[in-house]
Enzyme design. Sequence first.
Site, PDB file in Angstrom:
ATOM      1  N   LYS A  11      -2.520  -1.702  -0.721  1.00 19.18           N
ATOM      2  CA  LYS A  11      -2.762  -0.284  -1.606  1.00 19.18           C
ATOM      3  C   LYS A  11      -3.745  -0.622  -2.584  1.00 19.18           C
ATOM      4  CE  LYS A  11      -0.005  -0.018  -5.501  1.00 19.18           C
ATOM      5  NZ  LYS A  11      -0.455  -0.420  -6.999  1.00 19.18           N
ATOM      6  N   ASP A 138       6.571   2.527  -5.179  1.00 14.29           N
ATOM      7  CA  ASP A 138       5.380   2.489  -4.653  1.00 14.29           C
ATOM      8  C   ASP A 138       5.529   2.240  -3.275  1.00 14.29           C
ATOM      9  OD1 ASP A 138       3.947   2.483  -6.918  1.00 14.29           O
ATOM     10  OD2 ASP A 138       3.266   0.755  -6.801  1.00 14.29           O
TER      11      ASP A 138
HETATM   12  O1  C5P Z   1      10.148   1.064  -9.210  1.00 14.54           O
HETATM   13  P1  C5P Z   1       9.810  -0.118  -9.369  1.00 14.54           P
HETATM   14  O2  C5P Z   1      10.688  -0.854  -9.864  1.00 14.54           O
HETATM   15  O3  C5P Z   1       8.560  -0.393  -8.799  1.00 14.54           O
HETATM   16  O4  C5P Z   1       9.646  -0.147 -10.982  1.00 14.54           O
HETATM   17  C1  C5P Z   1       8.846  -1.525 -11.443  1.00 14.54           C
HETATM   18  C2  C5P Z   1       8.238  -1.161 -13.265  1.00 14.54           C
HETATM   19  O5  C5P Z   1       7.213  -0.559 -13.286  1.00 14.54           O
HETATM   20  C3  C5P Z   1       9.581  -0.722 -13.894  1.00 14.54           C
HETATM   21  O6  C5P Z   1      11.006  -1.225 -14.352  1.00 14.54           O
HETATM   22  C4  C5P Z   1       9.028  -0.191 -15.463  1.00 14.54           C
HETATM   23  O7  C5P Z   1       8.804  -0.639 -16.100  1.00 14.54           O
HETATM   24  C5  C5P Z   1       7.349  -0.025 -14.037  1.00 14.54           C
HETATM   25  N1  C5P Z   1       7.803   1.730 -13.638  1.00 14.54           N
HETATM   26  C6  C5P Z   1       7.470   2.852 -14.679  1.00 14.54           C
HETATM   27  N2  C5P Z   1       7.484   4.057 -14.705  1.00 14.54           N
HETATM   28  C7  C5P Z   1       7.217   4.576 -12.935  1.00 14.54           C
HETATM   29  C8  C5P Z   1       7.076   3.430 -12.050  1.00 14.54           C
HETATM   30  C9  C5P Z   1       6.776   1.977 -12.305  1.00 14.54           C
HETATM   31  O8  C5P Z   1       7.757   2.901 -16.372  1.00 14.54           O
HETATM   32  N3  C5P Z   1       6.581   5.738 -12.524  1.00 14.54           N
END
Ligand code: C5P
Length: 295
Positions: A11, A138
């Site tokens: 993406k 994502d």
């Molecule tokens: O959800 P995911 O594990 O992919 O997110 C990775 C990191 O990105 C999270 O630990 C956070 O620090 C940050 N993040 C965030 N807000 C979001 C998505 C991701 O702060 N909406």
Amino acid sequence: MSIIHTRAFAKLNLTLDVLGLRHDGYHELRTVMQSVSLTDEIRLETGTGGPIQVRSNLACLPAGEDNLAAAAALRLCQAAGVDCGGLTIFIEKQIPVCAGLGGGSSDAAAVLRALNRLLDLRLPWARLAEIGQKVGSDVPYCVLGGTALAEGRGEILTPLNTIPHCWAVVCKPAFSISTPELFGRIDCGCIRSRPDTGGITAALKAGDLPGTARRICNVFEEVLPLRHRDAVAAIKAVLLERGALGAGMSGTGPAVFGLFDRKEDAEQAGLELHKTYEETYLAETIGAAGELDFY
Ligand code: C5P
């Protein structure tokens, strides 16, 4: 034993805005995302008798349930109350890892779609997206694919008009950026240049590729450490000099992309960048997973 093959698409964040910090520690996002034909090839084998395992051409990928693809399979089986009698997931990785291209999330989404079909679960995409949300922010978008607006933590999805077909040159410089660290550097009150989300949505609706590409904008570019900011700016400059209609960083980087209406320009830009950056790819935009019959 049953086997299914599928593909996971990278993406691109055409726009990425961070609106504020949430109570759950995540950030409130507003991002327009686009799938491109840079893919990982995935094969699933159920009935292997063992625990969920991941095998890959890339030795550094986690082999167990800490791999997002395995975590997604586990969550799906739990949610649907099924036991697939052991599962091995083979991933032929081509999407650069830790690049801002959603590779791990896309693998997870592809596993959700493929297992849904292989196990004949018949769950709608929205349910798969809901399960995927627990695996990563994502993943819901990657289940849907195509051109879409993602809000909230990333799980509130609005399909948008599919971008007019175009070429994307994707270039990953040889450094990595920590996603939590970059989120930590964002001060929502001090962002100087925010994406024009309304404008890009209108451009997409009008089928206006130059108007869409001109609005590529990612707030994380402002908060990159200086040395990385220079590298990203240098790649963008090459893409724009070579005819890109717009260029920007994807996600929390460091991958940078440019959109081109002419394939020859994209090829030339790719060749130029490849001299310095080994991980440079030519891809094309693709529609939503539903349109491509991936369910
Ligand atoms: O959800 P995911 O594990 O992919 O997110 C990775 C990191 O990105 C999270 O630990 C956070 O620090 C940050 N993040 C965030 N807000 C979001 C998505 C991701 O702060 N909406």
